[in-house]
Design an enzyme around this catalytic site. Structure first.
Site, PDB file in Angstrom:
ATOM      1  N   LYS A  73       2.077  12.889   5.545  1.00 25.67           N
ATOM      2  CA  LYS A  73       2.377  12.147   4.615  1.00 25.67           C
ATOM      3  C   LYS A  73       3.296  12.549   3.595  1.00 25.67           C
ATOM      4  CE  LYS A  73      -0.681  10.609   0.516  1.00 25.67           C
ATOM      5  NZ  LYS A  73      -0.226   9.361   0.951  1.00 25.67           N
ATOM      6  N   GLY A 129       0.714  -1.116  -0.019  1.00 19.63           N
ATOM      7  CA  GLY A 129       0.047   0.178  -0.251  1.00 19.63           C
ATOM      8  C   GLY A 129       0.855   1.340   0.206  1.00 19.63           C
ATOM      9  N   PHE A 156      -6.691   1.001   0.392  1.00 14.66           N
ATOM     10  CA  PHE A 156      -7.284  -0.481   0.354  1.00 14.66           C
ATOM     11  C   PHE A 156      -8.766  -0.201   1.097  1.00 14.66           C
ATOM     12  CE2 PHE A 156      -2.993  -1.920  -0.086  1.00 14.66           C
ATOM     13  CZ  PHE A 156      -3.167  -2.915  -0.730  1.00 14.66           C
ATOM     14  N   HIS A 180      -4.715  15.505   3.454  1.00 12.90           N
ATOM     15  CA  HIS A 180      -4.065  14.556   4.277  1.00 12.90           C
ATOM     16  C   HIS A 180      -3.244  15.286   5.429  1.00 12.90           C
ATOM     17  CE1 HIS A 180      -4.915  11.742   0.869  1.00 12.90           C
ATOM     18  NE2 HIS A 180      -4.657  10.855   1.841  1.00 12.90           N
ATOM     19  N   HIS A 181      -2.876  14.563   6.426  1.00 16.86           N
ATOM     20  CA  HIS A 181      -1.952  14.925   7.546  1.00 16.86           C
ATOM     21  C   HIS A 181      -0.834  15.279   7.059  1.00 16.86           C
ATOM     22  CE1 HIS A 181      -0.165  11.049   7.335  1.00 16.86           C
ATOM     23  NE2 HIS A 181      -1.378  10.492   7.087  1.00 16.86           N
TER      24      HIS A 181
END
Length: 239
Positions: A139, A75, A103, A135-136
């Site tokens: 990332k 992933g 996922f 996103h945080h």
């Protein structure tokens, strides 16, 4: 099922908890502090490896799993320029491999919705499409792998868009992806079609990492004892 976790950050720990709750066993946990334990002997204890590290280590980690004959679910994003090498190696070694930019079951449903909406919109040139992903701040890649997947799906249908760019754009042949990094956001993806008359927008918002981690365990369960290259469409029965 016996699982090797290659990458034991927040995602790896979330995967571990879900796997244990489902009755699986974690036989190997690899992070930056014990990379020396990532050996053929230790990996052979696992039925499946789940790889969640980062763009600079994912390719080598996945190749090791394939070379050592252990099915691997990956992933990690940001390394896809080498994906064809992994797929070639998997075929040569008669291995088993699943890659997904995301996922989460919800996100994979969102992918199908995105493709269908793009198919509907391709005849309506008055709408311009753009993407936003949030996103945080930890990332490591931008845009997200999920946003790239969404963009590529759109460009397959809306052929006036020739490439995606990671910034606002006024060029009609470019598909804009805006990346925002805000804590503690685990992940939001927006696809926006704008016209002078109205807007159409679809949004997926993750509330936590559980969806991503649960999907990764589901993929590992699917991959056990199989040979070949698969996607989440196979795992979820979309094909």
């Amino acid at each position: 099922m016996k699982i090797a976790l290659i990458g034991y950050g927040k995602m790896g720990q979330a995967i571990e908890q879900i796997a244990l709750n489902k009755g699986h066993e974690i036989v190997l946990k690899i992070d930056v502090n014990n990379i020396h334990e990532f050996t053929n002997e230790n990996l052979q204890k696992a039925d499946v490896a789940i790889e969640f590290t980062g763009p600079h280590s994912a390719f080598q980690n996945v190749m090791q799993c394939i070379n050592w004959g252990v099915p691997v679910v990956c992933g990690s994003t940001g390394w896809l320029e080498k994906l064809h090498e992994v797929e070639d190696a998997c075929k040569q070694k008669n291995g088993a491999f699943i890659y997904a930019s995301n996922f989460s079951i919800g996100v994979n449903l969102f992918f199908e919705l995105n493709k269908f909406l793009a198919h509907l919109m391709k005849k309506h040139s008055e709408y311009n499409v753009s993407l936003t992903e949030i996103h945080h701040t930890q990332k490591k890649d931008a845009p997200s792998g999920t946003a790239i997947t969404l963009a590529e799906q759109i460009m397959q249908e809306i052929t006036t868009k020739h490439k995606w760019v990671n910034n606002p754009t006024q060029q009609p042949e470019e598909l804009s992806i805006i990346s925002e990094r805000i804590d503690p956001a685990p992940g939001t993806h927006k696809v926006l079609y704008q016209s002078p008359i109205d807007d159409i927008e679809i949004i997926h918002t993750a509330h936590n990492r559980v969806g991503f981690a649960g999907g990764a365990v589901l993929a590992a369960e699917f991959l056990k004892d199989k040979k070949g290259i698969f996607t989440m469409k196979d795992v979820l029965g979309f094909t």
